[in-house]
Design a protein around this motif. Sequence first.
Motif, short mmCIF file in Angstrom:
data_model
loop_
_atom_site.label_atom_id
_atom_site.label_comp_id
_atom_site.label_asym_id
_atom_site.label_seq_id
_atom_site.Cartn_x
_atom_site.Cartn_y
_atom_site.Cartn_z
N THR A 9 56.34 63.05 53.78
CA THR A 9 56.84 61.67 53.94
C THR A 9 57.88 61.03 53.35
OG1 THR A 9 56.01 59.54 54.01
CG2 THR A 9 54.81 60.75 52.25
N ASP A 10 58.49 60.14 53.78
CA ASP A 10 59.75 59.51 53.13
C ASP A 10 59.23 58.06 53.07
OD1 ASP A 10 60.45 58.51 55.71
OD2 ASP A 10 62.01 59.58 55.67
N GLY A 11 58.24 57.64 53.43
CA GLY A 11 57.83 56.30 53.19
C GLY A 11 58.18 55.36 54.61
N SER A 12 59.02 56.02 55.52
CA SER A 12 59.39 55.45 56.48
C SER A 12 58.43 55.26 57.68
CB SER A 12 60.63 56.01 57.12
OG SER A 12 59.99 57.34 57.95
N ALA A 13 58.70 54.17 58.79
CA ALA A 13 57.69 53.81 59.64
C ALA A 13 57.33 54.91 60.38
CB ALA A 13 58.19 52.75 60.54
N GLY A 14 58.31 55.78 60.62
CA GLY A 14 57.99 56.97 61.39
C GLY A 14 57.11 57.93 60.72
N LEU A 36 53.26 65.26 50.71
CA LEU A 36 54.51 65.53 49.98
C LEU A 36 55.38 64.69 50.15
CD1 LEU A 36 56.64 67.93 48.75
CD2 LEU A 36 56.81 68.51 51.04
N HIS A 37 55.97 64.25 48.91
CA HIS A 37 57.33 63.53 49.02
C HIS A 37 58.52 64.11 48.11
CE1 HIS A 37 59.74 59.82 49.14
NE2 HIS A 37 59.88 60.08 47.76
N GLU A 62 61.66 55.67 37.67
CA GLU A 62 61.56 54.69 38.77
C GLU A 62 61.34 55.42 40.37
OE1 GLU A 62 65.03 52.55 38.99
OE2 GLU A 62 64.34 51.19 37.22
N SER A 63 61.95 56.79 40.37
CA SER A 63 61.58 57.54 41.45
C SER A 63 60.22 57.98 41.37
CB SER A 63 62.73 58.80 41.47
OG SER A 63 62.52 59.46 40.32
N GLU A 64 59.66 58.55 40.26
CA GLU A 64 58.27 58.82 40.36
C GLU A 64 57.35 57.81 40.52
OE1 GLU A 64 55.06 61.44 39.74
OE2 GLU A 64 57.43 61.88 39.57
N GLU A 65 57.46 56.46 40.43
CA GLU A 65 56.72 55.46 40.69
C GLU A 65 56.80 55.30 42.12
OE1 GLU A 65 58.22 52.08 38.42
OE2 GLU A 65 57.07 52.87 36.61
N GLN A 66 58.04 55.21 42.77
CA GLN A 66 58.36 55.09 44.26
C GLN A 66 57.41 56.31 44.94
OE1 GLN A 66 59.44 52.83 45.94
NE2 GLN A 66 59.12 53.78 48.05
N ALA A 67 57.59 57.44 44.29
CA ALA A 67 56.87 58.59 45.00
C ALA A 67 55.36 58.41 45.21
CB ALA A 67 57.21 59.91 44.30
N ARG A 68 54.84 57.97 44.09
CA ARG A 68 53.50 57.80 43.78
C ARG A 68 53.04 56.64 45.10
NH1 ARG A 68 51.41 61.97 43.29
NH2 ARG A 68 52.34 62.88 41.77
N LYS A 69 53.76 55.72 45.12
CA LYS A 69 53.55 54.61 46.12
C LYS A 69 53.67 55.07 47.47
CE LYS A 69 55.51 49.98 47.49
NZ LYS A 69 56.63 49.05 47.30
N VAL A 70 54.37 55.75 47.84
CA VAL A 70 54.72 56.30 49.22
C VAL A 70 53.43 57.26 49.52
CG1 VAL A 70 56.04 57.92 50.63
CG2 VAL A 70 56.97 56.31 49.38
N LEU A 71 53.02 58.09 48.45
CA LEU A 71 52.13 59.19 48.41
C LEU A 71 50.64 58.32 48.81
CD1 LEU A 71 53.19 62.21 46.48
CD2 LEU A 71 53.00 62.01 48.96
N LEU A 72 50.54 57.20 48.06
CA LEU A 72 49.25 56.34 48.11
C LEU A 72 48.90 56.02 49.87
CD1 LEU A 72 47.01 55.25 46.19
CD2 LEU A 72 48.42 53.05 46.45
#
Length: 145
Positions: A9-14, A36-37, A62-72
């Motif tokens: 996942t990249d966190g996008s709507a798709g 996976l991010h 910051e990238s780790e925080e964003q990745a964790r948010k996406v994977l949540l």
Amino acid sequence: MYKHILLPTDGSAGSDAAIQAGVSLAKALGARVTGLHVVPPFHTFTYRPDMIEDTEEQYEKESEEQARKVLLTVEKLAQECGVPCDSVVVRSDDVHDAIIATARERQCDLIAMASHGRRGVRALLLGSETQKVLTHSLVPVLVYR
């Protein structure tokens, strides 16, 4: 049939739509999922605006925080559906290679991911990570549109 599904996942709507479908498939099959991010490593010279002004430490944090948010998103949906789930963050400039390597290392038997639908010149020049995974993966790939 499939027992372990990788959900990049990249966190996008798709990607979110593909995650929902992938978790539903896992539930129906009694499979587990791995979210996976992929995050690009820090570079001093970069085309990414989020790296230009950051220090390496700041970017990493910051990238780790964003990745964790996406994977949540993956983790919450899997928990709601009763599907066993783990997640992983990989640092790589080559997203498709990271997806394929993670599927191999974690012994996934299916990769379920979104088609991001680049078109025209942009698709020709940049290519599609999904297309690259389809081309190079020995693990079956299910593409959600």
